[in-house]
Scaffold this active site. Structure first.
Site, short mmCIF file in Angstrom:
data_model
loop_
_atom_site.label_atom_id
_atom_site.label_comp_id
_atom_site.label_asym_id
_atom_site.label_seq_id
_atom_site.Cartn_x
_atom_site.Cartn_y
_atom_site.Cartn_z
N CYS A 118 0.81 -1.23 0.00
CA CYS A 118 0.00 0.00 0.00
C CYS A 118 0.83 1.27 0.00
O CYS A 118 0.56 2.21 -0.75
CB CYS A 118 -0.94 -0.02 1.21
SG CYS A 118 -0.17 -0.63 2.72
N HIS A 124 -2.84 6.21 4.73
CA HIS A 124 -1.39 6.25 4.97
C HIS A 124 -0.85 7.60 4.50
O HIS A 124 -1.22 8.10 3.44
CB HIS A 124 -0.68 5.17 4.14
CG HIS A 124 -0.84 3.78 4.68
ND1 HIS A 124 -1.55 3.47 5.81
CD2 HIS A 124 -0.34 2.60 4.21
CE1 HIS A 124 -1.49 2.15 6.02
NE2 HIS A 124 -0.77 1.60 5.06
#
Ligand code: A2P
Length: 344
Positions: A128, A247
């Site tokens: 990710c 994130h």
């Protein structure tokens, strides 16, 4: 054309997002198979208004499947991905099991769609944190080359799965009330666990011999592979933060040729899948809370290094469950359909 789709890990944090996004994007599916462990078999789940019964993920479950999205951990992928591919499914694997295998393409459609031309039934979806970073690095590389990357990440707990989200929620409610008893983070299988609420964990995944964690090595190795830059100077520090989803990354990079601030902004404004959120005078910059449930990769806080002419600092945020996982996986399948790399 209509495709039979299977989701392995359908009850998990990423698996549920894959189901949602398939519906939302009108993916041309005729049927969805929801696969998970034997613990979940027999339960039902709704996808696009249709109720499906969850089945145990085993080799026979892939008969007739065209696309199999795997997101149930590396062990499950290592056990079942080849079985699924042997039955004719294109496997799009969210785990790290095949990412560095030289015969497996590692793909971010905005960056290296050409890598899809040669596959052996398995396509790897990158880590990710890597995905959102290369979406920003690649357009800058195309404009001015890329010499060096230093990245520090601020990673949400949902990257560690549904159990980690529960842990943050419970600890947050208990903050200041009692001693937390963490069991999941930073790494479930390791002996020590630390609270994440009110804390930061500078360990994501296990440590390697060189002192970097496996997560950090994933970012470093996967970026080189996706961008076909085997000699890129790149180092990462990955930190888990008490954020549910989204994130964030502080990135320092050096290009080959110098770019002006305006040129950097122009490149990133034009970049596919990237949204510029950069207006310090109006306090506009990307934040994980606002990137949650959003498709794009957001970039802001763009600064030229005060000393190094080719040095650039920026801040990148994306929904780790979407562009970082479910969305990118589905975009891979969509790209394969568009490039006529799969038939139903
Ligand atoms: P289950 O709910 O049946 O345990 P997360 O990343 O959110 O922790 O989710 C992990 C996903 O992987 C879940 O859907 C989980 O299913 C699935 N899973 C875990 N172990 C297996 C297994 N041995 N076979 C198939 N699916 C598994």
């Amino acid at each position: 054309e209509q495709y039979q789709v299977a989701i392995v890990g359908a009850t998990g944090a990423v698996g549920q997002k894959i189901a949602e996004k398939l519906v939302e994007r009108n993916f041309p599916y005729s049927h969805i198979k929801l696969l998970a462990s034997s613990r979940s078999a027999g339960q039902t789940a709704k996808v696009g208004g249709h109720t499906y019964t969850i089945e145990e993920a085993k080799p026979e479950a892939f008969d007739g499947v065209d696309f199999a999205f795997f997101s149930a951990g590396g062990d499950v992928s290592r056990k079942l991905a080849k079985e699924a591919a042997a039955r004719g499914a294109v496997v799009i694997d969210n785990t790290s099991a095949f990412r560095m295998d030289p015969d497996t393409p590692l793909v971010v459609p905005e960056v290296n769609p050409q890598a899809l031309h040669e596959h052996n039934g398995i396509i790897a979806n990158p880590n990710c944190s890597t995905i959102q970073m290369v979406c920003v690095l690649e357009p800058l590389r195309q404009k001015a080359g890329l010499k060096k990357v230093i990245v520090s990440t601020y990673q949400a707990v949902s990257g560690s799965g549904a159990a980690a989200i529960d842990e943050l929620t419970k600890e947050s409610h208990a903050l200041g009330l009692s001693e937390p008893s963490p069991q999941v983070l930073p790494v479930k299988s390791q002996p020590k666990h630390y609270p994440i609420a009110g804390n930061l964990l500078p360990q994501i995944d296990v440590f390697e011999e060189n002192g970097f964690t496996f997560e950090e090595m994933k970012m470093m190795n996967e970026t080189k592979k996706i961008m076909s830059l085997p000699d890129l100077s790149i180092a990462a520090t990955c930190v888990r933060v008490p954020v549910v989803t989204g994130h964030s990354e502080s990135v320092y990079l050096e290009t080959e040729q110098e770019l002006s601030l305006q040129e950097i902004r122009d490149v990133l404004t034009a970049a596919e899948g990237v949204v510029l959120q950069d207006d310090p005078t109006a306090q506009v910059y990307p934040m994980p809370l606002y990137a949650t449930d959003e498709d794009p990769v957001f970039v802001g806080r763009i600064r030229k290094d005060p000393v190094e002419k080719t040095g650039i600092h920026l801040w990148i945020v994306a929904d780790n469950l979407l562009k970082g996982a479910a969305l990118n996986s589905i975009q891979i399948a969509e790209k394969m359909i568009a490039q006529k790399e799969v038939s139903s």
